[in-house]
Design an enzyme around this catalytic site. Structure first.
Site, PDB file in Angstrom:
ATOM      1  CG  ASP A 511      -1.856   1.115   1.302  1.00  0.00           C
ATOM      2  OD1 ASP A 511      -2.369   1.503   0.244  1.00  0.00           O
ATOM      3  OD2 ASP A 511      -2.072   1.642   2.399  1.00  0.00           O
ATOM      4  CB  THR A 513      -1.506   6.334   2.854  1.00  0.00           C
ATOM      5  OG1 THR A 513      -1.714   7.115   1.670  1.00  0.00           O
ATOM      6  CG2 THR A 513      -1.579   7.234   4.070  1.00  0.00           C
ATOM      7  CG  ASP A 711      -1.412   1.677   6.979  1.00  0.00           C
ATOM      8  OD1 ASP A 711      -1.975   1.605   5.862  1.00  0.00           O
ATOM      9  OD2 ASP A 711      -1.177   2.758   7.541  1.00  0.00           O
TER      10      ASP A 711
END
Length: 825
Positions: A511, A513, A711
């Site tokens: 991912d 961010t 996350d």
């Protein structure tokens, strides 16, 4: 015919498997289907079996079978010993644990204590030790002050001391037996001038009784258990080998006339093997002693973590500072942390600032500066300044407790490679017993005189030298040490299977961010291209985002707070995963999100807003758009710096042959800028959770072993589906729960560590398996006497016992090497 019953006492798949095998062993039972969650069991029978007969199958166990409607009280677990959490190092019943020390009910091995947090000391009376209290005070019997109980001695140390005591007793009685037996090699044996050989044999018998029936009796108990449960192991072979030698000698003393002349000495007495039996048993006991000592070091990493948990804390109540037990801390309490103190629970700083040593949790040696609103973690060590913190997670919810729990659980789990060892072990003991019988027959037929004696001694040597336990311990020991090593480096492994798979990963999906970037985005500006002012849009955006968990949303709230803009009440809040948020403010429909959210509401992105937003996106900035009543009115410019370790970590992973792909919900311009800066193999923008999930499926169908690192909540589905899900410890609880590996510090360099750890653990396991197999493949033929025709060499059962004792110790010692290895590359 089919009958439905309920079976209580099952706690894991190991229990389920054991119960199913027990039932299927009855010839009238055709099939058994067990639901582990509620114990409901369907049994298909060729003819009816009375319930009483089925109950007899489980007598002496923790399991009970009864009808669905019958109300029964579950049997208490038949265990003895000190309280705690224990498990079998051979994983006989999977991940099943016990609440007291003792022997494994399946294989008889000593149960191993799981390291747990003892948060508060207990107190006892020096005059009345049966008095135990959770806090200091006066003894209710004599009034003396209670003193803290000694808690330094671990369960492993107690086991070691118990074995050491038995070993010395065994040695004291075995040594004279050995000397008496060896004196036969002395010409004109001086001992026979004192009394006849017959009486010396009786003396050996008397000296052997404490060795056999006290110091090493547990080996025979375990042998019986292993035969009763058909979980044949090392103790089966030792029990048979040493037991036959001792019983042969005992009956030789009582009934010498029943034995052929080949077994008799020149004095007419039967040649006894009390020295072989006792020396074998004593050497095996020595091996167990050394194994217990080595085993206590395999979970040293967890023990070091346990030392981080403080027992006391200082709570601020009405302006006063009061020392309390850590168990008394509640969520919301204000706690004073003084210089050099360990932080008692997870929370955030409300007053003051400091630097904190987090190396024991993250593996990074440099202290981290903390100020108001920054998170602090239990077990980390405060620097030189005092501060006040608010407790947010206490007890089992703290990161330290979760790490310890995760390490313990992973240590008990089985790696797929262990299936090979389990399969071999299943045939191992029957094959060794068969080889022993064949050895006896061959020596009896073809051996020199006295052939019966050669046959007897070599058959026992075969039984004694074989060591299935070395094979059984090869995988779990390496896993336990490796998982503990990972925890020290900030890499938390949920199970052994993911640790093994990590070594095979060839594609990594990441991912953006919070994974590639710092995950601490900040709003640079809010651009208005409408009648609304910048402050108006700031108020709208922050008010809507107040209820969102996304890091970008939190950034807009912080931006409004910094500008001292009051937030408004909202209605009908809706978070659209992968797109943005929606709410109603003062009868206005507010949208904040990406182009997909706009298109869902038929809002076209063009003109001046489109041009200006593209300029920001090309710089790697994230640009959420703002719409009021389906009219595009502006956008937010958010920057999130790329982590310093991201580039070097991605380079290191690519060098290992891993393809790195970024999938982000951000727009294509921002994604392209980040991908080019990091030199990624590929990237995909505007991704919804299902896009990430489908990409994982696609790659797996192509034969790739896929790891997914993320996350956020939107990463959870892909994390769960990936062969190895990797969560950033700085992310959401949902992502961490869905993953197999958690990186405490939350940067990509942790993946490099996880890959290196996996490689080293798998190499160590293969070394252990090779050693265990090679030892048995070479040792058993030598014990059988294959070297005798050429070299005239035979292996004494006592030497065989010594070799067997050290084989398991060698496997554990090799596993312990992992503690000293670096896993940074």
């Amino acid at each position: 015919m089919k009958h439905t019953y309920k079976i209580t006492g099952m706690t894991c798949n190991g229990c389920k498997s054991h119960v199913q095998q027990t039932l299927e062993s009855v010839k009238e039972i055709e099939s058994v289907t067990i639901n582990l969650s509620d114990g409901v069991t369907e049994i298909v029978m060729s003819e009816h079996i009375p319930l009483d007969k089925l109950k007899e199958l489980f007598e002496g166990s923790n399991y009970m079978i009864h009808t669905i409607d019958e109300k029964v009280k579950e049997k208490p677990k038949q265990k003895k010993g000190i309280q705690g959490t224990y498990y079998c190092p051979m994983h006989c019943e999977g991940e099943k644990t016990y609440d007291k020390s003792g022997d494994c009910p399946v294989c008889g091995m000593d149960l191993v204590a799981e390291a747990t947090v003892n948060s508060s000391p207990q107190y006892t009376c020096p005059m009345h030790p049966e008095i135990v209290k959770d806090e200091a005070g006066a003894c209710p019997k004599c009034g003396m002050d209670l003193v803290p109980m000694e808690s330094d001695e671990t369960a492993e140390q107690k086991t070691y001391k118990k074995l050491l005591k038995k070993f010395w007793i065994a040695t004291v009685f075995t040594l004279p037996i050995f000397l008496i037996a060896m004196s036969e090699m002395i010409p004109n044996n001086p001992l026979y001038k004192i009394m006849d050989m017959k009486y010396w044999n009786w003396l050996q018998f008397g000296l052997s009784i404490p060795v056999v029936f006290y110091a090493t009796w547990m080996f025979f108990q375990r042998a019986y258990t292993s035969i009763r449960t058909m979980n044949l192991n090392m103790f089966t072979l030792i029990g048979i080998g040493a037991g036959v030698a001792w019983l042969f000698s005992f009956f030789g003393l009582l009934f010498p006339d029943l034995f052929p002349n080949q077994f008799k000495t020149e004095f007419g007495t039967v040649h006894v093997y009390f020295e072989a039996a006792t020396v074998i048993l004593t050497l095996v006991l020595l091996g167990q002693l050394l194994e217990a000592r080595a085993h206590s070091k395999t979970n040293n990493a967890v023990k070091e973590l346990l030392k981080l948990a403080p027992n006391k804390a200082i709570r601020i109540e009405n302006g006063e500072e009061i020392e309390i037990s850590i168990d008394e801390i509640k969520v919301g309490d204000l706690l004073r942390v003084k210089p050099g103190d360990k932080i008692p629970v997870d929370g955030k700083i409300t007053k003051g600032k400091t630097s904190i040593d987090e190396s024991m949790i993250s593996g990074e040696p440099i202290p981290v500066d903390k100020e108001i609103n920054d998170k602090v973690t239990s077990g980390t060590i405060n620097g030189k300044q005092s501060f006040v913190m608010k407790a947010e997670k206490v007890g089992a919810d703290t990161l330290l407790s979760q790490i310890i729990h995760m390490v313990n659980s992973a240590s008990r789990s089985k790696a797929p490679i262990q299936k090979l060892a389990d399969k071999i072990s299943g045939y191992f003991v029957p094959v060794v017993i068969a080889v022993s019988i064949i050895t006896f027959i061959v020596w009896k037929i073809f051996g020199p005189e006295p052939s019966l004696v050669y046959a007897f001694v070599n058959a026992i040597a075969v039984l004694i030298i074989a060591c299935p336990c070395a094979l059984g311990l090869a995988t779990p020991m390496s896993v336990m040490v490796g998982v503990g090593k990972g925890a020290q480096e900030g890499v938390l492994i949920k199970d052994a299977e993911s640790l093994e798979k990590m070594n095979k990963v060839d594609v990594l999906i990441i991912d953006k961010t919070g994974t590639v970037t710092e995950g601490k985005p900040s709003v640079e500006k809010i651009v208005s291209l409408s009648n609304y002012s910048e402050n108006d849009l700031t108020q709208f955006v922050a008010s809507v985002n107040k209820q969102s968990e996304h890091p970008l949303a939190e950034a807009t709230v912080r931006f409004a707070e910094a500008k001292k803009i009051d937030l408004l009440e909202i209605d009908d809040f809706d978070s659209i995963t992968g797109k943005g948020v929606k709410a109603v403010i003062q009868d206005k429909i507010i949208l904040v999100g990406n182009e997909k959210l706009l298109s869902e509401h038929s809002i076209v992105l063009n003109g001046e807003i489109a041009e200006k937003s593209k300029i920001e996106q090309a710089k790697g900035k994230t640009v959420p758009f703002i719409a009021v009543n389906n009219e595009l009115v502006g956008f937010v410019v958010i920057s999130d710096a790329i982590k310093e370790t991201s580039r070097s970590a991605i380079t290191a992973l690519k060098e290992k042959g891993i393809q790195v792909i970024m999938m982000t919900g951000d727009n294509k311009y921002t994604a392209k800028a980040v991908a080019e800066e990091l030199e990624l193999d590929d990237y995909f923008a505007d991704c919804l959770p299902e896009d990430k999930l489908n990409k994982v499926k696609e790659l797996q169908e192509q034969g790739h072993i896929v790891a997914m690192a993320g996350d956020g909540i939107n990463d959870a589905p892909a994390l769960a589906l990936a062969d190895v899900g990797i969560a950033m410890g700085t992310g959401t609880d949902v992502a961490i729960e869905s993953s197999a590996i958690t990186l405490v510090k939350g940067d990509l360099h942790g993946i490099v560590k996880a890959r290196a750890l996996s490689h080293k653990v798998m190499s160590n396991i293969k070394q252990n398996l090779f050693f265990a197999l090679a030892y048995n493949v070479i040792g058993i033929p030598i014990a059988a006497g294959v070297l005798y025709p050429v070299f005239g060499l035979l292996l004494s059962p006592m030497i065989a016992a010594l070799a067997m004792s050290f084989s398991s110790v060698s496997v554990i010692a090799n596993a312990l090497r992992l503690r000293t290895q670096t896993i940074n590359n």
